[in-house]
Design a protein around this motif. Structure first.
Motif: not given
Length: 402
Positions: A35-37, A62-70
């Motif tokens: 699987e490649i995420i 997959v998308k985080t939906g909002k900006r996240l830190n690393m």
């Protein structure tokens, strides 16, 4: 018995220019139970288009939906894994041909919970200022079973570097059961602003043994997007955008026992980063066997390298915070440096003698770098290595004479 499930995670953000060839190195793997995420951290470029055009049913976008830190993006991506083994690569990194099959075979035969390999290095053309990049290929082979606690102690004493530990990044794979063991004690796996480095210390703290492979499974890319290069490079014309972006995010706070510089920046020392990860993961180990502040300050000072002046300024802040006599620690660090530096130099020379440096090949991206690395390892040649080593030694002796 079915082949082990292996998941390769590629966290990404606004880097579709390098992601396309990075992703191709993974979709080229001839392994069905893969699987490649691709975890898209709120990109506004053509990242989704790159993933869609890859047209591989093994990809999970997959998308985080909002900006996240690393670290939170890595955690978000990891939360989508349900079974098997996990490895991360950067969006400017890649996997060598047949590497997932090789890892699968070791999983089935070794009985360990973590695997770590050496890795090749590819400097992308933009970093080199050329049309082609530079590829560095270690030519080692064979595997060894390592005692995790022993190698963690070596790293904490400064006699080994953290990539020797079971890092989950660029050639590292860890069972989900092990990751969940860490997660069960904290609610999340990644507990530091340096997720790859933290994984090395945290995993070493909860397993007994791991496999170390001298043959590389991955190519670590150094591109204009690389946060590490942006932070640690000593070049005057380095691209500071990646590290500036890193500092602009709401990162997991640096451990309270580790001060920041006056401007709020982190110490430019891998050993300091290792100790920060060590402190963040203290709950995973026996508290009676921990490495203390004084000892670690000495190791950090002794291994400061090109950033020695900056690290000494930081070291004074650390010493003040913990009531340490800085002058005394600095003298002790000088003695440590007297044997750690020659040890490090000897390791570099030995590694160079078992490495091919390809500077003249027309390698334009990480996918081509992975193919070239596999070809070089199949038909090794040493002329490029000798030329490279000769130039480096010549530069070293010139600097000594200045």
């Amino acid at each position: 018995m079915p082949a082990p499930k292996i998941t390769v995670i590629i966290p990404t953000r606004e880097r579709c220019d390098v992601l396309e060839s990075s992703l191709r190195t993974v979709t080229s793997q001839d392994y069905d139970n893969l699987e490649i995420i691709v975890s898209d951290n709120c990109s506004t470029d053509d990242t989704e288009g790159v993933v869609r055009r890859a047209n591989d049913q093994r990809i999970r976008y997959v998308k985080t939906g909002k900006r996240l830190n690393m670290s939170h993006n890595w955690e978000f991506a990891l939360s989508h894994v349900r079974e098997g083994w996990v490895g991360f690569i950067g969006d400017d990194d890649g996997l060598l041909p047949e590497s997932i099959k090789t890892v699968s075979n070791i999983i089935e035969t070794s009985g360990v919970e973590a695997i770590r390999s050496t890795f090749c290095t590819y400097h992308w053309p933009a970093i080199m200022g050329n049309e082609s990049g530079q590829l560095i290929v270690p030519m080692g082979s064979g595997i060894e079973i390592r005692e995790a606690s022993l190698w963690l102690k070596k790293v904490m004493r400064g006699v080994a570097k953290y990539p020797q530990l079971p890092v989950i990044y660029d050639g590292g794979f860890v069972s989900l059961a092990t990751l969940n063991k860490v997660k069960s004690k904290t609610g999340a796996f990644f507990a530091s602003c340096n997720p790859d480095l933290y994984s090395a210390v945290a995993v070493s703290s909860v397993i007994d043994r791991y496999v170390f492979m001298r043959a590389p499974m991955a190519v670590s890319g150094v591109s204009r997007h690389s946060t590490g290069n942006s932070s640690f490079s000593t070049k005057k014309n380095k691209n500071t955008t990646p590290v500036s972006t890193f500092y602009s995010e709401s990162n997991i706070p640096f451990h309270g026992a580790m001060p920041l510089h006056e401007d709020g920046s982190l110490p430019i020392s891998f050993q300091a980063m290792v100790y920060e990860a060590y402190l963040q993961s203290a709950h995973l180990r026996d508290a009676s066997k921990e490495f203390g502040y004084r000892q670690q300050l000495e190791v950090i000072l002794a291994t400061a390298g090109a950033h020695r002046e900056s690290i000494e300024r930081w070291g004074r802040l650390f010493a003040t915070q913990h009531g340490i006599d800085f002058a005394s620690a600095r003298r002790s660090a000088a003695f440590k440096r007297a044997y750690l530096q020659p040890l490090s130099t000897s390791h570099k020379i030995i590694n160079a003698l078992h490495t091919v440096f390809a500077e003249d090949l027309p390698i334009r991206n990480i996918h081509e770098a992975c193919i070239a690395a596999g070809t070089i390892r199949g038909r090794p040649g040493k002329k490029g290595t000798v030329r490279f080593l000769g130039r480096e030694l010549n530069r070293h002796f010139r600097r000594q004479g200045e």
